[in-house]
Design a protein around this motif. Structure first.
Motif, PDB file in Angstrom:
ATOM      1  N   UNK A  93       0.828  -1.203   0.000  1.00 18.51           N
ATOM      2  CA  UNK A  93       0.000   0.000   0.000  1.00 18.51           C
ATOM      3  C   UNK A  93       0.860   1.250   0.000  1.00 18.51           C
ATOM      4  N   UNK A  94       0.262   2.321  -0.479  1.00 23.45           N
ATOM      5  CA  UNK A  94       0.931   3.622  -0.511  1.00 23.45           C
ATOM      6  C   UNK A  94      -0.122   4.701  -0.257  1.00 23.45           C
ATOM      7  N   UNK A  95       0.173   5.638   0.658  1.00 24.90           N
ATOM      8  CA  UNK A  95       1.397   5.750   1.462  1.00 24.90           C
ATOM      9  C   UNK A  95       1.423   4.728   2.603  1.00 24.90           C
ATOM     10  N   UNK A  96       2.598   4.596   3.238  1.00 28.91           N
ATOM     11  CA  UNK A  96       2.760   3.658   4.345  1.00 28.91           C
ATOM     12  C   UNK A  96       2.001   4.175   5.561  1.00 28.91           C
ATOM     13  N   UNK A  97       1.068   3.401   6.106  1.00 26.09           N
ATOM     14  CA  UNK A  97       0.251   3.894   7.224  1.00 26.09           C
ATOM     15  C   UNK A  97       1.060   4.099   8.494  1.00 26.09           C
ATOM     16  N   UNK A 108      -0.886   8.890 -10.468  1.00 19.72           N
ATOM     17  CA  UNK A 108      -1.471   9.088 -11.784  1.00 19.72           C
ATOM     18  C   UNK A 108      -0.478   8.903 -12.914  1.00 19.72           C
ATOM     19  N   UNK A 109       0.683   8.335 -12.634  1.00 20.29           N
ATOM     20  CA  UNK A 109       1.728   8.135 -13.632  1.00 20.29           C
ATOM     21  C   UNK A 109       1.696   6.710 -14.173  1.00 20.29           C
ATOM     22  N   UNK A 110       2.229   6.520 -15.364  1.00 18.67           N
ATOM     23  CA  UNK A 110       2.439   5.201 -15.949  1.00 18.67           C
ATOM     24  C   UNK A 110       3.947   4.957 -15.919  1.00 18.67           C
ATOM     25  N   UNK A 111       4.397   4.134 -14.978  1.00 17.73           N
ATOM     26  CA  UNK A 111       5.836   3.935 -14.789  1.00 17.73           C
ATOM     27  C   UNK A 111       6.457   3.237 -15.992  1.00 17.73           C
ATOM     28  N   UNK A 112       5.725   2.344 -16.646  1.00 13.86           N
ATOM     29  CA  UNK A 112       6.257   1.688 -17.836  1.00 13.86           C
ATOM     30  C   UNK A 112       6.481   2.717 -18.941  1.00 13.86           C
ATOM     31  N   UNK A 145       8.305  15.366 -13.710  1.00 13.06           N
ATOM     32  CA  UNK A 145       7.397  14.703 -12.779  1.00 13.06           C
ATOM     33  C   UNK A 145       6.819  15.721 -11.815  1.00 13.06           C
ATOM     34  N   UNK A 146       5.515  15.655 -11.628  1.00 15.73           N
ATOM     35  CA  UNK A 146       4.863  16.510 -10.640  1.00 15.73           C
ATOM     36  C   UNK A 146       4.953  15.836  -9.283  1.00 15.73           C
ATOM     37  N   UNK A 147       5.358  16.575  -8.270  1.00 15.41           N
ATOM     38  CA  UNK A 147       5.537  16.030  -6.920  1.00 15.41           C
ATOM     39  C   UNK A 147       4.214  16.104  -6.168  1.00 15.41           C
ATOM     40  N   UNK A 148       3.286  15.210  -6.535  1.00 14.97           N
ATOM     41  CA  UNK A 148       1.966  15.236  -5.915  1.00 14.97           C
ATOM     42  C   UNK A 148       1.420  13.820  -5.830  1.00 14.97           C
ATOM     43  N   UNK A 149       0.670  13.552  -4.792  1.00 17.51           N
ATOM     44  CA  UNK A 149       0.037  12.251  -4.605  1.00 17.51           C
ATOM     45  C   UNK A 149      -1.443  12.464  -4.315  1.00 17.51           C
ATOM     46  N   UNK A 150      -2.214  11.411  -4.570  1.00 23.36           N
ATOM     47  CA  UNK A 150      -3.657  11.503  -4.362  1.00 23.36           C
ATOM     48  C   UNK A 150      -4.146  10.247  -3.671  1.00 23.36           C
ATOM     49  N   UNK A 151      -4.858  10.405  -2.580  1.00 21.58           N
ATOM     50  CA  UNK A 151      -5.521   9.296  -1.932  1.00 21.58           C
ATOM     51  C   UNK A 151      -4.595   8.209  -1.419  1.00 21.58           C
ATOM     52  N   UNK A 152      -5.127   6.990  -1.373  1.00 26.72           N
ATOM     53  CA  UNK A 152      -4.426   5.826  -0.825  1.00 26.72           C
ATOM     54  C   UNK A 152      -4.726   4.631  -1.719  1.00 26.72           C
ATOM     55  N   UNK A 153      -3.705   3.830  -2.017  1.00 27.26           N
ATOM     56  CA  UNK A 153      -3.872   2.654  -2.877  1.00 27.26           C
ATOM     57  C   UNK A 153      -3.372   1.404  -2.169  1.00 27.26           C
ATOM     58  N   UNK A 154      -4.063   0.295  -2.374  1.00 30.03           N
ATOM     59  CA  UNK A 154      -3.682  -1.002  -1.799  1.00 30.03           C
ATOM     60  C   UNK A 154      -3.743  -2.061  -2.888  1.00 30.03           C
TER      61      UNK A 154
END
Length: 534
Positions: free
Chosen positions: A223-227, A286-290, A304-313
Motif C-alpha cells: 500500500x501507498x502511502x505507508x500507514x 497518476x503516472x504510468x511507470x512503464x 514529474x509533478x511532486x503530488x500524490x492523491x488518496x491511498x492505494x492497496x
C-alpha cells in the motif's frame, strides 16, 4: 531514438501489463514463450510471439529480439531484469535496453556490493558478518537474490549448517549464483520502499510503499502511502534512496527497500527494475511507470509533478493454499475478477496453473480517498472475485482486509506469525504497548513460529506408522533417506521444489523408513505418497 517495436523478455502479468502501455502508445509488442508455455495469456496480449528455449537464457532472448526486428528489450522483472550481462548483450546487439546501465545493475544487484556502497554513501545498513559476529537470530540471504529466494531465518547454531546449504541450493537454482551471506534478523520491522525514477536529471522519489505483509519473505499486500510511518523515517528513506541511486549512476525506474524498526531505518537492497507492486504508486501519482521507463530508454526528457492523491492497496491473488501458502496447480474452470477496481491479470478462465512458473493469478489494486476507503473498496472487490478449479489464497485475502490489526495499521513483517492465517480475529487489536516488552525492561520476545505444515502429524499416523504424502505438487529435488533408515522427529525425508521454492518434508516422529516411493527428478501431485514409516 523512438521505440517502434518492443519485445518483453518475460511472461505473465508483467508482460501483459507492459503490452497495454505499448498499445496505448502505438508501439508494436512482441512476446516470448517457452515450449511449455505456448498460447499463455501474455502471448494473447501481444502483436507477435517468438518461441524460445528458456525464459532464463539471455542468448535466446537476444535471438528472439533480433528475429522480431525489435527496437528495444524490456526485461519486466525477475531473474534477467537485474542481470548486467544480459543488459550488455542486448546493447551489444544494437538494441535499446529498457533499464539502467549494465554497470549500475551489477552494482545495485549484488546485495553485498550494494550494502557496501550504501554505507559509503552514508546510508545505514543492517549489521552483517559471521554468526559469531552478529549472533542469533540471523537471516541467510542470497547475494544475487530477490523475491524471498535463498532466504532462511536461523535462530540457533544447530540450524545454521542446514540453512546455509538450503539457501545456497535455492539461490543457485533461482539466480545461477549460490553466494549467500548472513545479517542480523529483525523480529518486527516494517518493510518500506521508495519508488525512484531518474530521467537523466537526477533521481526523484515517487513516494513510499509499505510491503510488510509477507509470507516466506515474499510480499502479499502493498500500500501507498505507508500507514502511520514516522515522518523522520520517511525523510531518512528518501535521502538514503536518492543517495544510493546517485552513487551507482542509476537511470530509469528502480526501488530502494528499507527495514524500519521504530525510529531506526536500515537500507535493505536496491532493485534496478520495475517492481511487482508498482501499480500502487501509479494509482496514487497518476503516472504510468512503464511509459516513463520507455521514454527514459528513448532518451526523452521527462518532468514529474511532486503530488500524490488518496491511498492505494494491492492484493496478490495466488494459486496457493490460504493457510500454508504452498503453491497449487490446476486448470482454472471459472474466473471472475472485479470490474470496479484496477486488475492486472496474468491468466484467463480456462488457463492452466502449472509447476514451472509463478502461481500469481492477478493483482487487485484499489484506490480510495483515504486508507479506510481503499480497504473498503478492496474488500468489496475481493467479495466479487471467484476462482474455481484451483485452490487460491482468496479466503486469506478476505480475512486479511477484515482483520482489526490490519485495519488499524498495526503491521510488520511478523504479522502472519502473530496472527495465524484464517484464525479468529479479536474484536479489536490489543493496545500497542503489548506488542513490546514491558516487564523487567527485557527484550521483546520473538514472534511465535508459524506451524510447519510438513512436520504436522499425518492423518494416517497410527501407533508409530505413517504414510508421508506430498503437501504440494512439485519436483522431487532430493531424497534424504533409504528403506531401513532410522529417523527422528523433524529429520528431512524428501525435499520438494515447485515454482523455485524448496519445501523439506519432515518426519513427524521417531520411526524406521519402510518404503521410499520417489526418486530425485520425479514430478509428484499434491497428496502423492513419498515415504512410508513404521
Amino acid at each position: 531514438m523512438a521505440i517502434r517495436r518492443l519485445i518483453v523478455a518475460n511472461r505473465g502479468e508483467i508482460a501483459a501489463r507492459i503490452f497495454r502501455t505499448c498499445a496505448r502508445l502505438g508501439i508494436e509488442s512482441v512476446a516470448v514463450a517457452a515450449a511449455d508455455d505456448r498460447g499463455a495469456y501474455h502471448t494473447r496480449c501481444a502483436d507477435q510471439t517468438i518461441e524460445i528455449d528458456s525464459y532464463l537464457d539471455p542468448t535466446e532472448q537476444v535471438r528472439a529480439a533480433l528475429e522480431a526486428a525489435a527496437d528495444a528489450v524490456h526485461p519486466g522483472y525477475g531473474f534477467l531484469a537485474e542481470n548486467g550481462d544480459f543488459a550488455e548483450a542486448v546493447i551489444a546487439a544494437g538494441l535499446n535496453w529498457v533499464g539502467p546501465s549494465p554497470e549500475a545493475l551489477r552494482l545495485g544487484g549484488d546485495k553485498l556490493a550494494a550494502k557496501r556502497i550504501a554505507r559509503e554513501a552514508g546510508v545505514r545498513t543492517v549489521p552483517q558478518g559471521s554468526a559469531a559476529e552478529i549472533g542469533y537470530p540471523l537471516v541467510v540471504k542470497a547475494a544475487a537474490g530477490g523475491g524471498g529466494r535463498g532466504m532462511r531465518v536461523v535462530r540457533s547454531e544447530a540450524e545454521l549448517e542446514d540453512a546455509l546449504a538450503a539457501a545456497k541450493r535455492e539461490a543457485e537454482a533461482a539466480f545461477g549464483d549460490g553466494t549467500v551471506f548472513c545479517e542480523r534478523y529483525l523480529e518486527r520491522p516494517r518493510h518500506v520502499e521508495a519508488q525512484l525514477l531518474d530521467g537523466h536529471g537526477g533521481a526523484v522519489s515517487l513516494f513510499e510503499r509499505d510491503c510488510s505483509i509477507q509470507r516466506r519473505h515474499q510480499k502479499l499486500l502493498e500500500e501507498s502511502p505507508a500507514p502511520g510511518l514516522d515522518p523522520r523515517a520517511w525523510s531518512q528513506i528518501t535521502a538514503g534512496a536518492v543517495a544510493f541511486a546517485e552513487a551507482i549512476g542509476y537511470e530509469g525506474a528502480g526501488t530502494a527497500e528499507f527495514l524500519v524498526d521504530g525510529s531506526d531505518v536500515y537500507f535493505l537492497e536496491f532493485n534496478g527494475r520495475i517492481q511487482v507492486e508498482h501499480p500502487v504508486t501509479e494509482e496514487v501519482t497518476g503516472l504510468d511507470i512503464v511509459e516513463l521507463q520507455l521514454r527514459v530508454a528513448a532518451g526523452e526528457p521527462i518532468e514529474l509533478a511532486d503530488a500524490a492523491r488518496g491511498h492505494a492497496i494491492e492484493a496478490r491473488l495466488y494459486a496457493e493454499d490460504p493457510q500454508s501458502f504452498l503453491p497449487q496447480a490446476g486448470a482454472i474452470r471459472r474466473l471472475v475478477l472485479p470490474a470496479a477496481i484496477r486488475v492486472d491479470a496474468g491468466v484467463e478462465e480456462g488457463d492452466e496453473i502449472g509447476l514451472s512458473y509463478d502461481p500469481l493469478i492477478a493483482k487487485l489494486i484499489a484506490l480510495g480517498a483515504d486508507r479506510d476507503d481503499a480497504i473498503a473498496r478492496l474488500e468489496h472487490a475481493l467479495d466479487a472475485t471467484a476462482v474455481d478449479g484451483v485452490t487460491t489464497n482468496l479466503p486469506f485475502l478476505r480475512w486479511l482486509v477484515r482483520h482489526p490489526a490490519f485495519r488499524s495499521g498495526s503491521i510488520s513483517t511478523a504479522f502472519l506469525r502473530e496472527h495465524a492465517p484464517l484464525s479468529a480475529a479479536p474484536l479489536r487489536p490489543p493496545p500497542s504497548a503489548f506488542a513490546h516488552a514491558w516487564r523487567l525492561n527485557g527484550p521483546a520476545p520473538p514472534p511465535r513460529a508459524a506451524p510447519e505444515v510438513a512436520a504436522t502429524l499425518p492423518a494416517s499416523a497410527s501407533l508409530g506408522r505413517a504414510t508421508i504424502t506430498a503437501p504440494m505438487p512439485g519436483t522431487v529435488l532430493a531424497v534424504a533417506v533409504a528403506m531401513g533408515d532410522d529417523v527422528t522427529a523433524h529429520d528431512p525425508l524428501v525435499v520438494l521444489e515447485a515454482m523455485k521454492m524448496e519445501m523439506p518434508v519432515l518426519a513427524p516422529f521417531t520411526a524406521t523408513v519402510t518404503a521410499v516411493h520417489v526418486q530425485p527428478g520425479d514430478q509428484v501431485a499434491s497428496g502423492a505418497v513419498l515415504v512410508d514409516l513404521g
